[in-house]
Scaffold this motif. Structure first.
Motif, PDB file in Angstrom:
ATOM      1  N   TRP A 107      -3.168  45.962 -24.050  1.00 54.46           N
ATOM      2  CA  TRP A 107      -3.412  45.062 -22.916  1.00 54.46           C
ATOM      3  C   TRP A 107      -3.178  43.612 -23.344  1.00 54.46           C
ATOM      4  O   TRP A 107      -3.670  43.162 -24.378  1.00 54.46           O
ATOM      5  CB  TRP A 107      -4.834  45.230 -22.398  1.00 54.46           C
ATOM      6  CG  TRP A 107      -5.131  44.349 -21.223  1.00 54.46           C
ATOM      7  CD1 TRP A 107      -5.807  43.177 -21.219  1.00 54.46           C
ATOM      8  CD2 TRP A 107      -4.712  44.588 -19.862  1.00 54.46           C
ATOM      9  NE1 TRP A 107      -5.862  42.663 -19.948  1.00 54.46           N
ATOM     10  CE2 TRP A 107      -5.193  43.505 -19.092  1.00 54.46           C
ATOM     11  CE3 TRP A 107      -4.005  45.601 -19.246  1.00 54.46           C
ATOM     12  CZ2 TRP A 107      -4.980  43.422 -17.719  1.00 54.46           C
ATOM     13  CZ3 TRP A 107      -3.786  45.523 -17.884  1.00 54.46           C
ATOM     14  CH2 TRP A 107      -4.272  44.444 -17.133  1.00 54.46           C
ATOM     15  N   GLY A 113      -1.270  42.395 -18.009  1.00 54.03           N
ATOM     16  CA  GLY A 113      -0.535  43.647 -17.939  1.00 54.03           C
ATOM     17  C   GLY A 113      -0.650  44.389 -19.257  1.00 54.03           C
ATOM     18  O   GLY A 113      -1.177  43.869 -20.260  1.00 54.03           O
ATOM     19  N   MET A 145       2.421  46.356 -14.916  1.00 51.43           N
ATOM     20  CA  MET A 145       1.630  45.358 -14.208  1.00 51.43           C
ATOM     21  C   MET A 145       0.927  46.000 -13.019  1.00 51.43           C
ATOM     22  O   MET A 145       1.500  46.849 -12.329  1.00 51.43           O
ATOM     23  CB  MET A 145       2.526  44.222 -13.708  1.00 51.43           C
ATOM     24  CG  MET A 145       3.287  43.504 -14.800  1.00 51.43           C
ATOM     25  SD  MET A 145       2.208  42.472 -15.821  1.00 51.43           S
ATOM     26  CE  MET A 145       1.682  41.272 -14.609  1.00 51.43           C
ATOM     27  N   THR A 189       9.788  45.107 -16.610  1.00 47.56           N
ATOM     28  CA  THR A 189       8.486  44.975 -15.971  1.00 47.56           C
ATOM     29  C   THR A 189       8.395  45.958 -14.817  1.00 47.56           C
ATOM     30  O   THR A 189       9.272  45.995 -13.943  1.00 47.56           O
ATOM     31  CB  THR A 189       8.255  43.548 -15.462  1.00 47.56           C
ATOM     32  OG1 THR A 189       8.379  42.636 -16.560  1.00 47.56           O
ATOM     33  CG2 THR A 189       6.878  43.409 -14.842  1.00 47.56           C
TER      34      THR A 189
END
Length: 851
Positions: A107, A113, A145, A189
């Motif tokens: 983390w 995220g 995320m 992402t």
């Protein structure tokens, strides 16, 4: 440490597993036949209270990602850690390890995220060009995320067994992140779907109930438990409802009217049992005063267990419980048998379903009885056959807890804020216990199926009194008296194995200690604290290793921080990786965000070497080997056998017989001595390089010794000066002591041991009692507001609470609950006022005595 060599980088995406051997995953607690590979979405079966979560955007198919070849770098050099360390922001949030896919989740508090990093362990037998890299990570990594801002700081993350769901735990909130449910992607992402957990129970601000611990159940991929500061243990199911718990247990460790220590009602942590008899159905709960309680049996609805183990427990109950002459033993045995047959119906169909190896747990709870809170577990001293609740040698508050199953033993480790580890083992087996006559609240659907369970777990006040008559028998025995004592609702006693003092510095606040088990060696665990990381190994276990009774645990420092004066933890995340070569890799994430890897291959403890010089003579000791020279050459040539001198004197050198005899002896001497000399010459010629190397090594060591002697001589003057200063300080202190003796209070008598213990108890009251009472009042206030809100909602609809069943003639149940809560608050306020008055009186008396 053995060097590793990595194979050439494969052309595979970073999200795919590395094309080499992965670390072996531990045996999964649930087989592949459980509820699918991925956790189902909770929006498929929502209750009306949690229907708002179904309005979230549905996951849509993401565009196809373009994968680039992965580059493998050492794990500490991964950009995820170097970026965080460069920012200088404090870390937190922890780490989680997916052994099935060989992935590390870390983390990142700055990005809010989780980094998903593919990890591989390089082959230990390959050449590596001088490098010593064992654990490598793929670059680039994937950032997961949440779909919305969490609104709180994540302090801990936890991953389920199949790697599909990630718990995001904060100090007052819990959310679930679905790893495989992607809403959108942008390069590396990924936006994943998230859902809140018990948003109506856990407040959105930081002024109410605290989340003490949240972790996944080891026998289910869909169930996780949450322990909160209001002394409630809740078990949630991802496949049914995230707002209301599937099972709810209100812990009542103190008998009403007999509360003498408020710290006893403050839970700290919990731990699940392992795969051993009734331990697999048990939950162990630690309170701040060091007392340990057990709830058994607790089973997640729909979880899978080994049918052979269930059958073993079923036969054990029938063999030892029903055949007893004690009626209490028979009654408790009948309750255990009824629970096993209702929870696992396969036990009644053994003849037809012999091919099944797994038995699934069905929802069941007795209506008229509730589970008992067994404890506090008493510790048995074999020296005086007495029992004790809390050891007086451990100071501070309990801050950590861990359960471990090693061989035939179940071990409990308690970490104290003073830097001590208390290690206990069960002296008998755990058995289920119920409180007769205390009903359980059930929530059923229209088909009569149980959806949720709630009950109050009271401790048995007669249990510690009954344990005082317990006498520990020989190790490993299973006599009839002990069996009946267990089945008469007596909690199993604990056997004290050792108390390990880590020698941490004394600080105003209690130190923070964390315990982590070893994935390969069950007798070994790790303890992380402000001063570093220590490895503790148990050598004596009462049932597994009874012959090692006199061997204490061994403590080896694995890592030191050099800042032992602080009580704050230096690790924000820690995972243990069991690789394919039988070694353990320790991966730690520091609070600043740096990563370190420690390979435990070189930490094998050698067997203690015991030498007895008097038992061996000089002839029994072998001479040291001399390198490459063979033993035959060192022993020398065998001398030839010569005839007697009288036969040789009768021969003349000029005779034929004399010449023949002389030629024979020349040949013999040449064979035994000349050839031996030639072999020695060749051997010494080949041995010259070895001797040269040995001489150079000895010369280097001699130079190092000379340098050490020079440094010691240089420091000798400094040491003498420090000794002189110490003598001067000693003389100054003696003068100050003489001055202090002249003061009026010099003849004051010191406090006795009883007075010191009483004063220490008062100090603990001042620190703990007030905080415990305030937290209890805050929790009761939050619960009162929640009940008031529910009662208003119920009055507008049906006029009654959700847990209540309609009964005629009663329409003011919520008001009775409100009055009960108000009376509880009044009693707590009176108790608080009385404690404050006592503290003021005692403080006044102490000041008078000092004057």
């Amino acid at each position: 440490m053995t060097r590793f060599t990595a194979p050439p980088p494969p052309s595979s995406p970073p999200g795919s597993p590395p094309p080499i051997r992965h670390s072996p995953a531990p045996a999964p607690a649930t087989p592949l036949s459980r509820r699918g590979l991925h956790s189902p979405s909770p929006s498929l079966a929502l209750t009306p209270s949690s229907a708002s979560t179904s309005s979230r955007p549905k996951s849509r198919p993401a565009p196809k990602r373009i994968y680039s070849p992965a580059q493998w770098v050492p794990l500490p050099s991964h950009p995820a850690f170097s970026f965080r360390a460069g920012d200088g922001e404090g870390g937190g949030g922890g780490a989680a390890w997916d052994a099935t896919a060989s992935r590390l989740y870390v983390w990142d508090p700055s990005a809010c995220g989780a980094h998903r990093i593919c990890v591989r362990v390089r082959d230990a037998e390959a050449e590596n060009d001088g490098e010593e890299v064992a654990v490598e990570a793929a670059v680039p990594s994937v950032m997961l995320m949440p779909e919305t801002d969490l609104g709180y700081v994540v302090t801990h993350i936890s991953l389920n067994a199949d790697g599909s769901s990630l718990l995001l735990v904060g100090s007052h909130n819990v959310r679930i992140l679905y790893v495989h449910e992607r809403l959108s992607e942008d390069g590396d992402t990924i936006i994943c779907r998230t859902a809140p957990i018990a948003s109506q129970i856990l407040p959105s601000n930081s002024g109410g109930i605290k989340v003490l611990q949240a972790s996944w159940h080891p026998f289910s991929n869909n169930h996780f438990a949450v322990l909160t500061s209001d002394a409630v243990f809740r078990l949630f199911d991802l496949s049914s409802d995230l707002e209301q718990p599937e099972q709810e247990f209100y812990l009542q460790p103190i008998v009403p009217g007999k509360c003498q220590n408020a710290s006893a009602i403050c839970p700290v942590a919990f731990s699940y049992g392992s795969d051993h008899l009734w331990d697999r159905f048990s939950v162990f709960i630690l309170f701040s005063d060091g007392s340990i309680f057990v709830i058994c049996p607790i089973v997640p609805f729909g979880s899978d267990y080994s049918k052979r183990h269930i059958q073993e427990i079923y036969e054990d109950v029938n063999a030892f419980g029903l055949k007893s002459s004690n009626p209490n033993v028979v009654t408790n045995s009948h309750l255990a048998i009824a629970w096993l047959e209702a929870t696992f119906p396969d036990l009644l169909h053994q003849s037809t379903d012999t091919s099944l190896l797994i038995s699934r747990a069905h929802p069941y709870a007795p209506v008229d009885d509730s589970l008992a809170l067994q404890g506090p577990l008493c510790r048995v001293c074999e020296d005086n056959n007495g029992s004790e609740g809390k050891s007086s040698s451990c100071d501070g508050k309990a801050v950590g807890f861990m359960y471990s199953s090693a061989g035939k033993d179940s071990v409990l480790v308690t970490a104290w804020g003073s830097g001590q580890l208390q290690i206990d083992a069960f002296a008998d087996e755990i058995q289920p216990q119920w409180n007769i006559g205390i009903p359980t609240r059930l929530k059923v659907d229209s088909h009569g199926q149980i959806k949720s369970v709630a009950m109050i777990c009271d401790s048995n006040s007669q249990d510690p009194l009954a344990l005082r008559s317990y006498r520990p028998s020989s190790t490993g025995s299973n006599v009839k008296g002990n069996t009946e004592a267990v089945w008469m609702w007596h909690s199993p006693p604990l056997l004290r194995l050792a108390i390990v003092d880590l020698a941490l510095p004394k600080t105003p606040n209690d130190s923070s200690l964390s315990l982590f088990p070893d994935p390969l060696v069950p007798e070994r665990f790790y303890c992380a604290h402000g001063g570093g990381l220590d490895m503790v190994t148990l050598h004596f276990l009462p049932f597994s290793y009874p012959e090692m009774a006199s061997t204490p645990p061994s403590v080896h420092p694995v890592l030191t921080t050099g800042n032992s004066e602080t009580s704050a933890p230096f690790l924000s995340g820690f995972v243990t990786i069991a690789d394919a070569y039988g070694h353990v890799q320790l991966v730690g994430i520091t609070c600043p965000g740096e990563c370190f890897v420690v390979e435990m291959k070189g930490w094998k403890e050698p067997t203690p070497l015991q030498l007895n010089i008097d038992s061996k003579s000089i002839k029994d000791v072998e001479p040291p080997t001399t390198g490459m020279i063979s033993k035959e050459l060192v022993a020398g040539p065998d001398p030839p056998i010569l005839p007697s001198s009288s036969s040789l004197r009768s021969l003349t050198p000029d005779s034929i017989e004399g010449k023949s005899t002389l030629h024979h002896y020349i040949k013999v001497f040449h064979e035994y001595y000349v050839e031996y000399g030639h072999k020695v010459f060749i051997e010494l010629k080949e041995h010259a390089d070895y001797v040269k190397t040995e001489i150079e090594d000895k010369q280097k060591r001699l130079e190092a010794v000379k340098q050490s002697l020079l440094s010691i001589e240089a420091k000798d003057q400094d040491i003498n000066m420090r000794i002189d200063r110490a003598f001067k300080v000693y003389e100054l202190l003696e003068k100050r002591i003489d001055t202090f003796k002249m003061l009026p209070a010099a003849n004051k008598k010191p406090l006795s041991q009883a007075e010191q213990e009483f004063k220490a108890q008062l100090d603990r009251f001042a620190d703990v009692e007030q905080d415990a009472l305030r937290s209890s009042i805050a929790a009761l206030s939050a619960r009162m507001k929640r009940f008031a809100h529910q009662s208003m909602g119920g009055a507008s609809g049906t006029g009654m609470a959700p847990w209540q069943t309609p009964k005629g003639g009663r329409s003011h149940v919520s008001e009775s609950q409100m009055s009960l809560l108000k009376s509880s608050l009044e009693r707590l306020s009176l108790l608080n006022e009385e404690n404050n008055l006592k503290l003021r009186l005692i403080d006044h008396e102490l000041k008078n005595q000092e004057q």
